[in-house]
Design an enzyme around this catalytic site. Structure first.
Site, PDB file in Angstrom:
ATOM      1  N   ASP A  61       1.000  -1.217  -0.161  1.00 47.48           N
ATOM      2  CA  ASP A  61       0.104  -0.113  -0.079  1.00 47.48           C
ATOM      3  C   ASP A  61       0.659   1.353   0.047  1.00 47.48           C
ATOM      4  OD1 ASP A  61      -2.061   1.697   0.266  1.00 47.48           O
ATOM      5  OD2 ASP A  61      -2.687   0.984   2.310  1.00 47.48           O
ATOM      6  N   ASP A  82      -3.405   2.165  -5.503  1.00 46.91           N
ATOM      7  CA  ASP A  82      -2.144   2.232  -5.077  1.00 46.91           C
ATOM      8  C   ASP A  82      -2.228   1.204  -4.139  1.00 46.91           C
ATOM      9  OD1 ASP A  82      -3.814   3.198  -3.055  1.00 46.91           O
ATOM     10  OD2 ASP A  82      -2.315   4.164  -2.005  1.00 46.91           O
ATOM     11  N   GLU A  83      -2.691  -0.069  -4.408  1.00 48.21           N
ATOM     12  CA  GLU A  83      -2.644  -0.939  -3.164  1.00 48.21           C
ATOM     13  C   GLU A  83      -3.057  -2.405  -4.044  1.00 48.21           C
ATOM     14  OE1 GLU A  83      -5.953  -1.416   0.240  1.00 48.21           O
ATOM     15  OE2 GLU A  83      -6.060   0.517  -0.763  1.00 48.21           O
TER      16      GLU A  83
HETATM   17 MG   LIG Z   1      -2.390   4.097   0.155  1.00 47.28          MG
END
Ligand SMILES: [Mg+2]
Length: 437
Positions: A21, A115-116
Site C-alpha cells: 500500500d 495504489d494497493e
Molecule cells: Mg494507500
C-alpha cells in the site's frame, strides 16, 4: 444454533500474503514535482464547493485531515496547508509502474485500488527467498523507480496482511506470523478492524467491547445475538485473524480474437471487409470491457482449400475502438494482394495490450491535425456509448450503420485520407471495393 464455531483451515496457515500500500499516494506523486513541499501539510483535494479530500500528507493528517473529508472541513482543520488539485493522469501512470514492479514478483497479484495490491508469494518463496527479503526488495524497487514510498504487511491471509501494512505505516514493513494473529489484534480498538463498520463498532462499544481482545473473549453465540448471525460469525473470525479469501488474480488475456466463417465461400471483397469490420467491433468491445488498449492487430484469412495466412501489424497508438482495429485489419487484408481463390473464413485478433489509460502520446498525425484527435476522441466516446447499449439490449440493440448496410462508410474513408494523405488511394479502393479477381 448459529452453526459450528469457525476455525482456521490448516491448509491456509502456510500461505504467505503481502499487502502493498503506497503511503499518501496522491500527495507522494505531487511532491515528486514539488520537492519544496516535502515535510509540509499538503492536501490533494478538489476545489469545488462539494469536493472532498483525496489524500493528505502525514503532517496534515496530524491535524485530523483525512480522505473523503469535505475540503471545506479540511480547510478549517488545516488552514495553512497547501491544497493541490488532483492530477489523475499522473496517478494512473505511477500506479501502472508500481503494478508492473509487483507483477514481476509474482503473477498472483490482486490490485485492490490505484495504489494497493495483494500478492500471494507462497509460490515465489522458493525462487526469491524469505518473504521479508522479497518485501524489502519491492519497497526498494518502488522507491528507486518511482521516488514513492510503499508500506508492506505480510501474513498468512489478506485480512492480516492488510492490518499489518496499516499498522506499519508510514514507510513500514511488518510481518505478522499467522500463529501470532490473536496477540497482534488483541490491543487494537474494534473499529480498527478492516471490515468492521461504524455501526458494528458502536453496537460492540455499547455492549462493553472496545478492544479486539475483549471481543476475542466473547462467546460465539453472544456475538451472533448482538450483531446478527452472519455479522456475528464474521466478527468472530476477524478478531481471530481468520480469513479464507484467496488472492484473486485478474487473468489478463494475451490476445482477443473473433472469427467469421462465411455461409458460402466468397471472393466479394466488400463482403469480406464487412465481416472484418464486424469482427473489429466485436474485438474492440472486449478491449474496452477489459480496459485495455491494443498495440497490435492481426488478421487470419482461410481460403476454400483450407490454406490459412495470418498477418500482424503493430500500432503506434493503442487501439480501443472498432474503427481503429478495422483500419489496421483492412490494411493487412489489402496488403495480401489479389485473392487467389474464394475465402472461407476471416478472423481479427487484437494483441499486445497495455492498460487503457496509459499516457497516450500524440502521434505525428495528431500533432499535424488536432481535428483528427478530436475525431478520435468522439469515436471512442461513441463506441463506449454503444457498449452500454450493448450490455443492456444485446448485440441487436445497436450497430454502426456500416454494419447494417454491409458497406464501408464514407466517413471512415474520409478519416483515412485525412490521417494518411500518402495513401488516399486506399480510401478510394475500399469505398468502391477493389477488384481482386
Ligand atoms: Mg494507500
Amino acid at each position: 444454533m448459529g452453526g459450528a464455531v469457525p476455525r482456521q483451515r490448516e491448509s491456509s496457515r502456510d500461505r504467505v500474503i503481502m499487502h502493498v500500500d503506497m503511503d499518501a499516494f496522491f500527495v507522494g506523486v505531487e511532491l515528486l514535482t514539488r520537492p519544496e513541499l516535502v515535510g509540509r501539510q499538503v492536501v490533494v483535494a478538489g476545489s469545488g464547493p462539494r469536493s472532498v479530500v483525496l489524500s493528505a500528507s502525514y503532517e496534515a493528517r496530524a491535524l485530523g485531515v483525512g480522505s473523503a473529508m469535505p475540503t471545506t472541513k479540511a480547510r478549517q482543520l488545516a488552514p495553512h496547508a497547501v491544497y493541490i488539485d488532483p492530477s489523475h493522469g499522473q496517478y494512473r501512470k505511477y500506479s501502472q509502474k508500481i503494478m508492473e514492479i509487483l507483477g514481476s514478483v509474482t503473477d498472483q497479484l490482486e490490485q485492490v485500488s490505484v495504489d494497493e495490491a495483494f500478492l500471494d508469494v507462497t509460490g515465489a518463496i522458493r525462487r526469491l527467498g524469505p518473504p521479508v527479503g522479497i518485501a524489502r526488495d519491492i519497497r526498494r524497487r518502488i522507491t528507486e523507480e518511482t521516488g514513492l514510498v510503499a508500506s508492506i504487511g505480510i501474513s498468512s491471509n489478506k485480512f492480516l496482511a492488510k492490518m499489518a501494512s496499516t499498522g506499519s505505516k508510514p514507510d513500514g514493513l511488518w510481518l505478522v506470523p499467522g500463529s501470532m494473529a490473536e496477540q497482534f489484534l488483541a490491543p487494537l480498538p474494534v473499529r480498527k478492524l478492516w471490515g468492521v463498520g461504524e455501526k458494528t463498532a458502536r453496537i460492540l462499544h455499547d455492549a462493553g467491547f472496545d478492544t479486539v481482545g475483549a471481543v476475542q473473549e466473547a462467546p460465539y453465540s453472544l456475538l451472533q445475538r448482538r450483531l446478527g448471525k452472519a455479522a456475528g460469525a464474521h466478527l468472530y473470525e476477524l478478531c481471530r485473524g481468520i480469513d479464507e479469501r484467496p488472492v484473486v488474480t485478474e487473468r489478463v488475456e494475451k490476445s482477443m480474437g473473433a472469427e467469421h466463417t462465411f455461409s458460402y465461400d466468397t471472393d466479394d471483397v466488400r463482403e469480406i471487409k464487412s465481416a472484418l469490420l464486424q469482427l473489429s467491433h466485436d474485438v474492440a468491445r472486449r478491449i474496452r470491457a477489459a480496459e485495455r488498449r491494443a498495440y497490435g492487430v492481426a488478421i487470419k484469412v482461410r481460403d476454400e482449400n483450407f490454406h490459412t495466412v495470418s498477418r500482424a501489424r503493430a500500432l503506434e497508438q493503442g487501439a480501443t475502438t472498432g474503427r481503429e482495429v478495422y483500419e489496421a485489419a483492412a490494411r493487412l487484408f489489402d496488403d495480401l494482394g489479389p485473392l487467389p481463390c474464394r475465402i472461407r473464413l476471416v478472423g481479427v485478433r487484437a494483441e499486445r495490450f497495455d492498460a487503457h489509460d496509459a499516457g497516450r502520446q500524440l502521434s505525428l498525425w495528431d500533432q499535424a491535425s488536432e481535428d483528427t484527435f478530436v475525431h478520435e476522441a468522439e469515436w471512442g466516446q461513441a463506441e463506449s456509448t454503444m457498449d452500454l447499449i450493448w450490455a443492456k439490449f444485446g448485440p441487436s440493440g445497436l450497430r454502426p450503420a456500416t454494419l447494417l448496410e454491409g458497406t464501408i462508410s464514407p466517413r471512415y474513408e474520409r478519416k483515412q485520407e485525412k490521417v494518411d494523405g500518402s495513401r488516399t488511394s486506399d480510401g478510394q479502393e475500399s469505398e468502391e471495393g477493389p477488384s481482386r479477381q
